[in-house]
Design a protein around this motif. Structure first.
Motif, PDB file in Angstrom:
ATOM      1  N   GLY A 167       0.788  -1.225   0.000  1.00 35.10           N
ATOM      2  CA  GLY A 167       0.000   0.000   0.000  1.00 35.10           C
ATOM      3  C   GLY A 167       0.821   1.275   0.000  1.00 35.10           C
ATOM      4  N   ILE A 168       2.135   1.142  -0.139  1.00 37.14           N
ATOM      5  CA  ILE A 168       3.009   2.315  -0.114  1.00 37.14           C
ATOM      6  C   ILE A 168       2.707   3.234  -1.295  1.00 37.14           C
ATOM      7  CG2 ILE A 168       5.416   3.074  -0.360  1.00 37.14           C
ATOM      8  CD1 ILE A 168       6.162   0.476   1.192  1.00 37.14           C
ATOM      9  N   GLY A 169       2.491   2.661  -2.468  1.00 32.82           N
ATOM     10  CA  GLY A 169       2.211   3.464  -3.650  1.00 32.82           C
ATOM     11  C   GLY A 169       0.992   4.345  -3.475  1.00 32.82           C
ATOM     12  N   GLY A 170      -0.081   3.773  -2.953  1.00 28.70           N
ATOM     13  CA  GLY A 170      -1.303   4.545  -2.731  1.00 28.70           C
ATOM     14  C   GLY A 170      -1.105   5.651  -1.710  1.00 28.70           C
ATOM     15  N   GLN A 171      -0.358   5.350  -0.662  1.00 29.78           N
ATOM     16  CA  GLN A 171      -0.107   6.355   0.377  1.00 29.78           C
ATOM     17  C   GLN A 171       0.736   7.504  -0.156  1.00 29.78           C
ATOM     18  OE1 GLN A 171       1.694   4.193   3.604  1.00 29.78           O
ATOM     19  NE2 GLN A 171      -0.235   3.297   4.265  1.00 29.78           N
ATOM     20  N   ILE A 172       1.769   7.164  -0.917  1.00 29.14           N
ATOM     21  CA  ILE A 172       2.658   8.213  -1.415  1.00 29.14           C
ATOM     22  C   ILE A 172       1.955   9.058  -2.485  1.00 29.14           C
ATOM     23  CG2 ILE A 172       3.893   6.969  -3.232  1.00 29.14           C
ATOM     24  CD1 ILE A 172       6.458   8.187  -1.953  1.00 29.14           C
ATOM     25  N   LEU A 173       1.122   8.434  -3.306  1.00 25.12           N
ATOM     26  CA  LEU A 173       0.365   9.194  -4.299  1.00 25.12           C
ATOM     27  C   LEU A 173      -0.611  10.138  -3.605  1.00 25.12           C
ATOM     28  CD1 LEU A 173      -0.335   9.856  -7.211  1.00 25.12           C
ATOM     29  CD2 LEU A 173      -1.965   7.947  -7.162  1.00 25.12           C
ATOM     30  N   HIS A 174      -1.290   9.658  -2.582  1.00 22.06           N
ATOM     31  CA  HIS A 174      -2.220  10.495  -1.823  1.00 22.06           C
ATOM     32  C   HIS A 174      -1.487  11.707  -1.239  1.00 22.06           C
ATOM     33  CE1 HIS A 174      -5.883  11.376   0.411  1.00 22.06           C
ATOM     34  NE2 HIS A 174      -5.108  11.608   1.455  1.00 22.06           N
ATOM     35  N   GLU A 175      -0.297  11.474  -0.716  1.00 22.19           N
ATOM     36  CA  GLU A 175       0.497  12.570  -0.143  1.00 22.19           C
ATOM     37  C   GLU A 175       0.944  13.537  -1.238  1.00 22.19           C
ATOM     38  OE1 GLU A 175       2.329  14.859   2.873  1.00 22.19           O
ATOM     39  OE2 GLU A 175       0.716  13.381   2.881  1.00 22.19           O
ATOM     40  N   GLY A 176       1.310  13.023  -2.405  1.00 16.94           N
ATOM     41  CA  GLY A 176       1.692  13.886  -3.513  1.00 16.94           C
ATOM     42  C   GLY A 176       0.544  14.793  -3.943  1.00 16.94           C
ATOM     43  N   VAL A 177      -0.664  14.241  -3.981  1.00 22.62           N
ATOM     44  CA  VAL A 177      -1.849  15.039  -4.313  1.00 22.62           C
ATOM     45  C   VAL A 177      -2.074  16.105  -3.242  1.00 22.62           C
ATOM     46  CG1 VAL A 177      -4.372  14.958  -4.526  1.00 22.62           C
ATOM     47  CG2 VAL A 177      -2.948  13.276  -5.729  1.00 22.62           C
ATOM     48  N   ARG A 178      -1.877  15.732  -1.989  1.00 21.57           N
ATOM     49  CA  ARG A 178      -2.029  16.706  -0.892  1.00 21.57           C
ATOM     50  C   ARG A 178      -1.019  17.847  -1.039  1.00 21.57           C
ATOM     51  NH1 ARG A 178      -0.056  18.635   3.374  1.00 21.57           N
ATOM     52  NH2 ARG A 178       1.762  17.285   3.395  1.00 21.57           N
ATOM     53  N   VAL A 179       0.224  17.519  -1.347  1.00 24.90           N
ATOM     54  CA  VAL A 179       1.251  18.549  -1.529  1.00 24.90           C
ATOM     55  C   VAL A 179       0.873  19.479  -2.682  1.00 24.90           C
ATOM     56  CG1 VAL A 179       3.647  18.915  -2.289  1.00 24.90           C
ATOM     57  CG2 VAL A 179       3.139  17.234  -0.498  1.00 24.90           C
ATOM     58  N   ALA A 180       0.461  18.903  -3.805  1.00 24.45           N
ATOM     59  CA  ALA A 180       0.078  19.717  -4.972  1.00 24.45           C
ATOM     60  C   ALA A 180      -1.102  20.626  -4.639  1.00 24.45           C
ATOM     61  CB  ALA A 180      -0.262  18.814  -6.154  1.00 24.45           C
ATOM     62  N   THR A 181      -2.042  20.115  -3.867  1.00 24.41           N
ATOM     63  CA  THR A 181      -3.254  20.860  -3.532  1.00 24.41           C
ATOM     64  C   THR A 181      -3.004  21.924  -2.466  1.00 24.41           C
ATOM     65  OG1 THR A 181      -4.564  18.907  -4.043  1.00 24.41           O
ATOM     66  CG2 THR A 181      -5.642  20.612  -2.757  1.00 24.41           C
ATOM     67  N   GLU A 182      -2.372  21.524  -1.369  1.00 22.97           N
ATOM     68  CA  GLU A 182      -2.222  22.432  -0.230  1.00 22.97           C
ATOM     69  C   GLU A 182      -1.013  23.352  -0.334  1.00 22.97           C
ATOM     70  OE1 GLU A 182      -2.410  20.189   3.412  1.00 22.97           O
ATOM     71  OE2 GLU A 182      -4.313  19.257   2.847  1.00 22.97           O
ATOM     72  N   GLN A 183       0.121  22.826  -0.778  1.00 22.03           N
ATOM     73  CA  GLN A 183       1.328  23.655  -0.806  1.00 22.03           C
ATOM     74  C   GLN A 183       1.490  24.399  -2.131  1.00 22.03           C
ATOM     75  OE1 GLN A 183       4.879  21.905   0.822  1.00 22.03           O
ATOM     76  NE2 GLN A 183       3.708  20.662   2.247  1.00 22.03           N
ATOM     77  N   PHE A 184       1.182  23.733  -3.245  1.00 20.80           N
ATOM     78  CA  PHE A 184       1.286  24.392  -4.544  1.00 20.80           C
ATOM     79  C   PHE A 184       0.022  25.194  -4.875  1.00 20.80           C
ATOM     80  CE2 PHE A 184       4.885  21.828  -4.796  1.00 20.80           C
ATOM     81  CZ  PHE A 184       5.520  21.864  -6.015  1.00 20.80           C
ATOM     82  N   LYS A 185      -1.088  24.860  -4.221  1.00 20.58           N
ATOM     83  CA  LYS A 185      -2.390  25.486  -4.522  1.00 20.58           C
ATOM     84  C   LYS A 185      -2.770  25.261  -5.982  1.00 20.58           C
ATOM     85  CE  LYS A 185      -2.581  27.494  -0.419  1.00 20.58           C
ATOM     86  NZ  LYS A 185      -2.795  26.576   0.666  1.00 20.58           N
ATOM     87  N   ALA A 186      -2.440  24.069  -6.497  1.00 17.50           N
ATOM     88  CA  ALA A 186      -2.700  23.734  -7.895  1.00 17.50           C
ATOM     89  C   ALA A 186      -4.198  23.671  -8.173  1.00 17.50           C
ATOM     90  CB  ALA A 186      -2.060  22.391  -8.237  1.00 17.50           C
ATOM     91  N   LYS A 187      -4.570  24.043  -9.393  1.00 20.10           N
ATOM     92  CA  LYS A 187      -5.955  23.945  -9.851  1.00 20.10           C
ATOM     93  C   LYS A 187      -6.198  22.588 -10.505  1.00 20.10           C
ATOM     94  CE  LYS A 187      -5.852  28.843 -10.833  1.00 20.10           C
ATOM     95  NZ  LYS A 187      -5.417  29.757 -11.862  1.00 20.10           N
ATOM     96  N   LYS A 188      -5.105  21.995 -10.994  1.00 22.32           N
ATOM     97  CA  LYS A 188      -5.185  20.717 -11.676  1.00 22.32           C
ATOM     98  C   LYS A 188      -3.855  20.008 -11.470  1.00 22.32           C
ATOM     99  CE  LYS A 188      -6.952  20.832 -15.833  1.00 22.32           C
ATOM    100  NZ  LYS A 188      -7.105  21.004 -17.295  1.00 22.32           N
ATOM    101  N   ILE A 189      -3.898  18.666 -11.445  1.00 17.18           N
ATOM    102  CA  ILE A 189      -2.678  17.875 -11.346  1.00 17.18           C
ATOM    103  C   ILE A 189      -2.606  16.974 -12.572  1.00 17.18           C
ATOM    104  CG2 ILE A 189      -1.309  16.270  -9.954  1.00 17.18           C
ATOM    105  CD1 ILE A 189      -3.107  17.090  -7.563  1.00 17.18           C
ATOM    106  N   TYR A 190      -1.455  16.944 -13.191  1.00 16.67           N
ATOM    107  CA  TYR A 190      -1.217  16.210 -14.432  1.00 16.67           C
ATOM    108  C   TYR A 190      -0.138  15.153 -14.188  1.00 16.67           C
ATOM    109  CZ  TYR A 190       0.787  15.528 -19.118  1.00 16.67           C
ATOM    110  OH  TYR A 190       1.276  14.995 -20.279  1.00 16.67           O
ATOM    111  N   LEU A 191      -0.258  14.035 -14.886  1.00 16.77           N
ATOM    112  CA  LEU A 191       0.801  13.032 -14.857  1.00 16.77           C
ATOM    113  C   LEU A 191       0.737  12.192 -16.117  1.00 16.77           C
ATOM    114  CD1 LEU A 191      -0.625  10.075 -14.056  1.00 16.77           C
ATOM    115  CD2 LEU A 191      -0.663  11.126 -11.814  1.00 16.77           C
ATOM    116  N   GLU A 192       1.813  11.502 -16.396  1.00 20.34           N
ATOM    117  CA  GLU A 192       1.874  10.568 -17.511  1.00 20.34           C
ATOM    118  C   GLU A 192       2.079   9.190 -16.901  1.00 20.34           C
ATOM    119  OE1 GLU A 192       4.838  12.070 -20.227  1.00 20.34           O
ATOM    120  OE2 GLU A 192       3.570  13.784 -20.744  1.00 20.34           O
TER     121      GLU A 192
END
Length: 112
Positions: free
Chosen positions: A49-74
């Motif tokens: 479950g490490i992948g899911g946890q780290i992805l969730h944290e990455g989304v949190r960082v993008a949302t809360e710290q970057f204040k992103a409107k959208k998150i993109y990935l390949e």
């Protein structure tokens, strides 16, 4: 910004990075687009479950710290479901990168 996950032994078990999409080396960022990108997602321990946890944290960082409107990935095609669990949607036809089928995915951040 890099996000790391450590295992019980204190070793890095996974990491990813969050950065502004279309990063401009001269200015250091491109916040104007409001689109953060997640990349280089890697886990060294699978099935825990490490992948899911780290992805969730990455989304949190993008949302809360970057204040992103959208998150993109390949994403590699086989991992579409992994990203979909965190709310990402496929926004492209498959394409080949480094001999591996990928798709572009996005998650729109809902503002309250």
């Amino acid at each position: 910004m890099h996000v790391f996950c450590y295992n019980d032994s204190g070793r890095v078990a996974g990491c990813l990075r969050v950065f502004w999409k279309d990063h401009d080396e001269a200015s250091g960022h491109d916040e104007a687009s409001g689109i953060a990108q997640i990349g280089r997602v890697v886990t060294l321990e699978h099935g825990k479950g490490i992948g899911g946890q780290i992805l969730h944290e990455g989304v949190r960082v993008a949302t809360e710290q970057f204040k992103a409107k959208k998150i993109y990935l390949e994403a590699q095609e086989y991992a579409i479901g992994y990203y979909a669990k965190e709310g990402f949607e496929v926004v492209s036809e498959p394409f080949i990168e480094d001999g591996i089928p990928h798709v572009k995915m996005e998650k729109v951040i809902e503002k309250s």
